[in-house]
Design a protein around this motif. Structure first.
Motif, PDB file in Angstrom:
ATOM      1  N   ARG A 141       0.843  -1.206   0.000  1.00  0.00           N
ATOM      2  CA  ARG A 141       0.000   0.000   0.000  1.00  0.00           C
ATOM      3  C   ARG A 141       0.874   1.251   0.000  1.00  0.00           C
ATOM      4  N   LYS A 188       2.325   1.816  -3.410  1.00  0.00           N
ATOM      5  CA  LYS A 188       1.390   2.451  -4.334  1.00  0.00           C
ATOM      6  C   LYS A 188       1.312   3.962  -4.088  1.00  0.00           C
ATOM      7  N   ARG A 224      -1.471  -0.500  -9.904  1.00  0.00           N
ATOM      8  CA  ARG A 224      -0.542   0.516  -9.418  1.00  0.00           C
ATOM      9  C   ARG A 224      -0.209   1.522 -10.521  1.00  0.00           C
ATOM     10  N   ASN A 225       0.074   1.015 -11.721  1.00  0.00           N
ATOM     11  CA  ASN A 225       0.428   1.903 -12.821  1.00  0.00           C
ATOM     12  C   ASN A 225      -0.750   2.778 -13.239  1.00  0.00           C
TER      13      ASN A 225
END
Length: 402
Positions: free
Chosen positions: A15, A18, A150-151
């Protein structure tokens, strides 16, 4: 420590990872892209210099191979990665004052190149170990989902931050304070980079099970091994061709700013549209890659992204509304297909890398993609410089794009 406790730490760290990357994306949106290109053109940089700075991270791609070997000496992933991440961020801080010191003349470009070269050196050196660290925390059958989401989130955050920065900058520019506008944008970007570093430092470290201290001869053999692996060479060749085609035309931002004279706000809005579509589609590419494989997905993505440059051939200098309406569908298509490229490329490397030597194979693949990402637009910039001598700049850009 129990396995459940360790798993909770991993989830918490992911987390934070991210959040770190999302803020880094905002930092990159303000410190690079249209803002950096616009500033460079403002102080007289030519096409080759602009492309050189745009691809500086790629030029330093070979450092990933060195870092992959050096990082395996450390029992701590975090201790190796953290200094490189901090140096990378700090080396962008001189950009804050560059717009306010016109007395340096062309030396400003030299200083910027030197700072960004050192920043890229530090980042590329630690990148394979950082990715190896993440791979240790993510189950193999969930990597596509994690990296795609994430991306996508990072892309959306970068687009929103870039849009806000562009709106404010365009107003400052309209008031006649262009250089002060660049300083303000770069300063906010650097603040975001420090916040991202805070979240990075909150990630829980992992202990490498078998650190390796190698002699020079063994180190060189380890570096060369991925290129000697016949199956992996096929992957490397595919990635070389794929990346070269993606980035040969590295001057689209220059074309948009110099020839079309698009306001930064319009560029950032189209970027936000693409990022929003990417956010919606990215998780699906990750899911399909986990289920059906990365090669089939990359083949589909390759066909899709071939369509995206077509929109630029229909643009017209000085017609902002018309250009905006033309660019919207192209960026929607770009969002659909580009959202899967990065995750499938990276997963392809992970899938074909032996687990015990994963960092070295990741470094070999990413360094090849990075160097290709530097070579292709640099060649495009040289071609552009030569074409300028025989045709208008706008025609030269579209010729290189074609």
């Amino acid at each position: 420590m129990s396995s459940s406790s360790s798993r909770l730490q991993d989830l918490s760290s992911l987390r934070y990872a991210k959040l770190d990357v999302a803020l880094v994306s905002g930092f990159a949106a303000l410190i690079g892209g249209p803002f950096l290109v616009g500033f460079l053109k403002e102080i007289g940089a030519n096409d080759v210099q602009v492309n050189l700075l745009s691809v500086m991270p790629a030029l330093m791609g070979l450092m990933q191979i060195v870092g992959a070997v050096a990082g395996r000496r450390y029992t701590s992933y975090k201790r190796f990665v953290a200094p490189g991440g901090l140096i990378w961020r700090l080396m962008h801080f001189p950009l804050i004052v560059m717009p306010l010191v016109p007395g340096l003349g062309e030396h400003r470009i030299t200083i910027i190149i030197a700072c960004l070269a050192l920043a890229s050196f530090a980042a590329q050196l630690v990148d394979p170990i950082y990715n190896d660290w993440l791979a240790e925390m993510i189950p193999a059958n969930s990597r596509g989902w994690f990296f795609s989401t994430r991306n996508a989130v990072a892309g959306a955050v970068g687009a929103v931050v870039g849009l806000i920065g562009a709106i404010i900058f365009d107003r400052i520019k309209a008031a006649g304070y262009v250089m002060q506008g660049y300083t303000g944008v770069f300063a906010v970007g650097c603040v975001l980079s420090l916040i991202s570093m805070y979240y990075f430092l909150r990630m829980s470290d992992r202990v490498r099970a078998n650190p390796q201290r190698l002699r020079l001869r063994d180190t060189l053999a380890l570096i060369a091994e991925p290129y000697g692996n016949r199956a992996f060479r096929v992957v490397l060749l595919f990635l070389f061709v794929f990346v070269f085609g993606q980035v040969f035309m590295g001057g689209l931002l220059t074309y948009a700013l110099e020839t079309l004279q698009l306001p930064l706000t319009i560029l950032q809005i189209t970027g936000l549209i693409q990022a929003s579509v990417s956010l919606a589609c990215g998780k699906w590419w990750g899911y399909f890659a986990d289920r059906y494989g990365n090669k089939p997905m990359l083949a589909i993505l390759c066909l899709g992204i071939c369509i995206t440059p077509a929109m630029w051939f229909f643009t017209r200098p000085g017609e902002d509304l018309y250009n905006f309406l033309i660019l919207i569908p192209g960026h929607v298509i770009g969002g659909i297909f580009w959202s899967g490229v990065g995750v499938c490329q990276f997963n392809l490397l992970l899938k074909n890398a032996p687990e015990e030597k994963r960092a070295n194979y990741i470094a070999a693949g990413q360094s090849l993609m990075a160097m290709t990402g530097a070579l292709a637009p640099f060649l495009g910039g040289l071609l552009m410089q030569n074409l300028r001598a025989v045709m208008p700049a706008g025609s030269a850009y579209l010729t290189v794009l074609g």
